[in-house]
Write an enzyme that holds these catalytic residues in place. Structure first.
Site, PDB file in Angstrom:
ATOM      1  N   CYS A   1       7.073  97.418 -18.510  1.00 16.54           N
ATOM      2  CA  CYS A   1       7.504  96.017 -18.587  1.00 16.54           C
ATOM      3  C   CYS A   1       6.864  95.113 -17.534  1.00 16.54           C
ATOM      4  O   CYS A   1       6.117  94.201 -17.886  1.00 16.54           O
ATOM      5  CB  CYS A   1       9.023  95.941 -18.489  1.00 16.54           C
ATOM      6  SG  CYS A   1       9.822  96.662 -19.923  1.00 16.54           S
TER       7      CYS A   1
HETATM    8  P1  NAD Z   1       7.789 102.085 -27.319  1.00 18.50           P
HETATM    9  O1  NAD Z   1       6.323 102.010 -27.393  1.00 18.50           O
HETATM   10  O2  NAD Z   1       8.457 103.168 -26.527  1.00 18.50           O
HETATM   11  O3  NAD Z   1       8.377 102.161 -28.802  1.00 18.50           O
HETATM   12  C1  NAD Z   1       7.917 101.417 -29.870  1.00 18.50           C
HETATM   13  C2  NAD Z   1       8.162 102.217 -31.160  1.00 18.50           C
HETATM   14  O4  NAD Z   1       7.843 101.399 -32.282  1.00 18.50           O
HETATM   15  C3  NAD Z   1       7.295 103.463 -31.284  1.00 18.50           C
HETATM   16  O5  NAD Z   1       8.125 104.590 -31.517  1.00 18.50           O
HETATM   17  C4  NAD Z   1       6.387 103.171 -32.480  1.00 18.50           C
HETATM   18  O6  NAD Z   1       6.060 104.323 -33.232  1.00 18.50           O
HETATM   19  C5  NAD Z   1       7.257 102.212 -33.271  1.00 18.50           C
HETATM   20  N1  NAD Z   1       6.528 101.383 -34.236  1.00 18.50           N
HETATM   21  C6  NAD Z   1       5.333 100.747 -34.084  1.00 18.50           C
HETATM   22  N2  NAD Z   1       5.000 100.105 -35.212  1.00 18.50           N
HETATM   23  C7  NAD Z   1       5.997 100.323 -36.101  1.00 18.50           C
HETATM   24  C8  NAD Z   1       6.233  99.924 -37.436  1.00 18.50           C
HETATM   25  N3  NAD Z   1       5.358  99.180 -38.112  1.00 18.50           N
HETATM   26  N4  NAD Z   1       7.365 100.330 -38.045  1.00 18.50           N
HETATM   27  C9  NAD Z   1       8.252 101.114 -37.381  1.00 18.50           C
HETATM   28  N5  NAD Z   1       8.075 101.516 -36.106  1.00 18.50           N
HETATM   29  C10 NAD Z   1       6.971 101.139 -35.479  1.00 18.50           C
HETATM   30  O7  NAD Z   1       8.265 100.666 -26.786  1.00 18.50           O
HETATM   31  P2  NAD Z   1       9.531 100.305 -25.855  1.00 18.50           P
HETATM   32  O8  NAD Z   1       9.307 100.695 -24.451  1.00 18.50           O
HETATM   33  O9  NAD Z   1      10.782 100.763 -26.537  1.00 18.50           O
HETATM   34  O10 NAD Z   1       9.446  98.707 -25.900  1.00 18.50           O
HETATM   35  C11 NAD Z   1       9.702  97.991 -27.087  1.00 18.50           C
HETATM   36  C12 NAD Z   1       9.829  96.515 -26.713  1.00 18.50           C
HETATM   37  O11 NAD Z   1      10.962  96.313 -25.855  1.00 18.50           O
HETATM   38  C13 NAD Z   1       8.624  95.940 -25.956  1.00 18.50           C
HETATM   39  O12 NAD Z   1       8.440  94.614 -26.345  1.00 18.50           O
HETATM   40  C14 NAD Z   1       9.074  95.988 -24.508  1.00 18.50           C
HETATM   41  O13 NAD Z   1       8.424  95.028 -23.722  1.00 18.50           O
HETATM   42  C15 NAD Z   1      10.549  95.683 -24.638  1.00 18.50           C
HETATM   43  N6  NAD Z   1      11.379  96.207 -23.540  1.00 18.50           N
HETATM   44  C16 NAD Z   1      11.128  97.444 -23.044  1.00 18.50           C
HETATM   45  C17 NAD Z   1      11.953  97.950 -22.034  1.00 18.50           C
HETATM   46  C18 NAD Z   1      11.692  99.310 -21.453  1.00 18.50           C
HETATM   47  O14 NAD Z   1      12.254  99.597 -20.390  1.00 18.50           O
HETATM   48  N7  NAD Z   1      10.901 100.157 -22.085  1.00 18.50           N
HETATM   49  C19 NAD Z   1      13.016  97.181 -21.535  1.00 18.50           C
HETATM   50  C20 NAD Z   1      13.251  95.922 -22.101  1.00 18.50           C
HETATM   51  C21 NAD Z   1      12.418  95.449 -23.106  1.00 18.50           C
END
Ligand code: NAD
Length: 444
Positions: free
Chosen positions: A279
């Site tokens: 992030c």
């Molecule tokens: P991540 O990469 O761990 O997970 C994303 C998931 O989406 C993956 O499993 C991927 O396979 C899936 N995906 C991609 N394209 C897809 C599609 N077309 N259909 C279905 N699934 C699909 O990401 P994350 O860390 O969970 O972050 C997600 C969002 O949340 C980002 O915008 C991030 O900035 C935000 N965020 C993350 C955190 C954190 O601590 N990780 C905290 C707050 C906000």
């Protein structure tokens, strides 16, 4: 309520499991069939405290994972988008968000009832109303605000304590283009009725998330800048400086019963080897790029990013005080994940350090109690992974503490009595300098 969550990463899976735990029926969608199978077996593909037990309680009952996005949208009244939003080197990459919006839009084309689509991914201000809404309208042939609602609900969870953060939120921010969209989201979070909740427009909700992350990044880089000055001056330790700073009444309060309570924000006011993770690095870069594109450069945030990038080099400089060349030395990285209690390696300072050390010809060994598979994929192939802390310290000439895992408290005991003592370079200030033979700490 029947909820669908698209993306089962750190945010999507934790949200889905917690939604099920508080009584909703949740369909978790991912393109990765392997992840979907693991989730349906009750095995979380990520390491997060408390997640596995909660998943096992709900999977097959209130929680089902699937690759069928269309069916999930049809079988729910609200869909959360929780896919990744990486930084592409120039700006935020909205490719996953666009693709998912198109797929949801296509599913909405023949859905008769009102549906709410909520962006949970972190997206730059304007994305929900401009990009997501446009994709949904184009793919569905329907109108936002009439046939479906578009909302923005930023996620504030911290990896490592994500389940706890989700179940005991400090705030809930709900953005929506219309009252109906906000109302549906209020029902999702009805069981957190005691939590301060802010209902606002989508752009403000997006901006709240970026501002929250930018505050934290700024405090970390500010502390590191002070630490670097302390190092240069000599005779002053940033840890003592920050202890004194924290005592101010805007950081520490004395309660009427005499108890002293430190504001949690003080945990960001310590020097270290820099922030990482999925992030802060990408979000600060995306925001300054967004500001630049809109004629509002952000020089303060640019400096925050630059200071952070330099922190890995500080670790190497501390090692070079004792070993002018690190070539041929066994250098152990203690902790590989970007922070403790997670296996997330994204933008971890350990990656930058490992690359520099390998390039210099050091023999690099890494150890992390949890991040193993993820570390193997993220680190240069020259880095050897040690199975235990003991093995990692074996014959080490330099041991760099990169992650604040509590296990590293054992380092002084493990080193005691060894004929050849490694130099400990403490990037998290967790080792008592008096308990190891050779010590350097950031900001000392
Ligand atoms: P991540 O990469 O761990 O997970 C994303 C998931 O989406 C993956 O499993 C991927 O396979 C899936 N995906 C991609 N394209 C897809 C599609 N077309 N259909 C279905 N699934 C699909 O990401 P994350 O860390 O969970 O972050 C997600 C969002 O949340 C980002 O915008 C991030 O900035 C935000 N965020 C993350 C955190 C954190 O601590 N990780 C905290 C707050 C906000």
């Amino acid at each position: 309520m029947r909820i669908s969550v698209i993306g089962t990463g750190y945010v999507g899976l934790v949200s889905g499991v917690c939604f099920a735990e508080i009584g909703h029926d949740c369909l978790c969608v991912d393109v990765d069939a392997g992840k979907v199978e693991r989730i349906n077996r009750g095995e979380p593909p990520i390491h997060e405290n408390g997640l596995e037990a909660m998943l096992r309680r709900n999977v097959g009952g209130r929680l089902i994972a699937t690759t069928d996005l269309r069916a999930a949208v049809h079988d729910s009244e609200i869909t959360f988008i929780a896919v990744g939003t990486p930084f592409d080197g120039t700006r935020i990459d909205l490719g996953f968000v666009r693709e998912v919006s198109r797929q949801i839009g296509a599913a909405l084309r023949d859905k008769a009832t009102f549906h709410v689509v909520v962006v949970k991914s972190t997206v730059v201000p304007g994305t929900t109303d401009e990009v997501v809404r446009a994709e949904l309208e184009a793919a569905s042939g329907k109108l936002a605000g009439v046939d479906f609602g578009v909302g923005m609900n930023p996620e504030f969870l911290t990896e490592g304590v994500a389940v706890d953060d989700f179940m005991r939120p400090d705030r809930i921010v709900i953005g929506g283009s219309d009252e109906r969209t906000i109302e549906v989201q209020r029902r999702v979070y009805a069981s957190f009725s005691g939590t301060p909740t802010l209902a606002t427009n989508n752009k403000t909700a997006e901006m709240i998330k970026y501002t929250s992350n930018s505050v934290l990044a700024t405090m970390i880089s500010f502390s590191n800048e002070i630490g670097n000055l302390c190092s240069a001056l000599g005779g002053v330790d940033v840890a003592d400086v920050m202890t004194g700073v924290h005592m101010a009444r805007y950081f520490t309060s004395t309660l009427p019963d005499g108890r002293i309570v430190k504001a949690p924000i003080t945990s960001f006011l310590w020097a270290g080897c820099g922030y990482g993770g999925s992030c802060l690095p990408k979000d600060t870069k995306a925001l300054t790029a967004h500001g630049q594109a809109h004629g509002a450069p952000m020089p303060l945030l640019d400096a925050v990013i630059a200071t952070n990038l330099g922190q890995s080099e500080r670790m190497l400089a501390l090692a070079r005080r004792h070993h002018p060349s690190l070539a041929g030395l066994k250098v152990t990285l203690l902790g590989l994940a970007f922070k403790e209690d997670t296996d997330d390696m994204r933008e971890s300072p350990a990656i930058t350090l490992a690359r520099s050390l390998v390039a210099e010809g050091a023999r690099v060994v890494g150890y992390d109690p949890v991040a193993r598979e993820t570390a193997r994929a993220a680190l240069p192939s020259e880095v050897t992974l040690a199975p235990t802390l003991e093995a990692a310290l074996e014959d080490a000439e330099v041991a760099m503490v990169v992650t604040r895992w509590s296990e590293f408290q054992r380092v002084p005991d493990l080193l005691r009595g060894r004929p050849r003592q490694p130099l400990v370079v403490d990037g998290r200030r967790v080792i008592d300098p008096g308990r190891v033979a050779r010590y350097e700490g950031i900001g000392r």
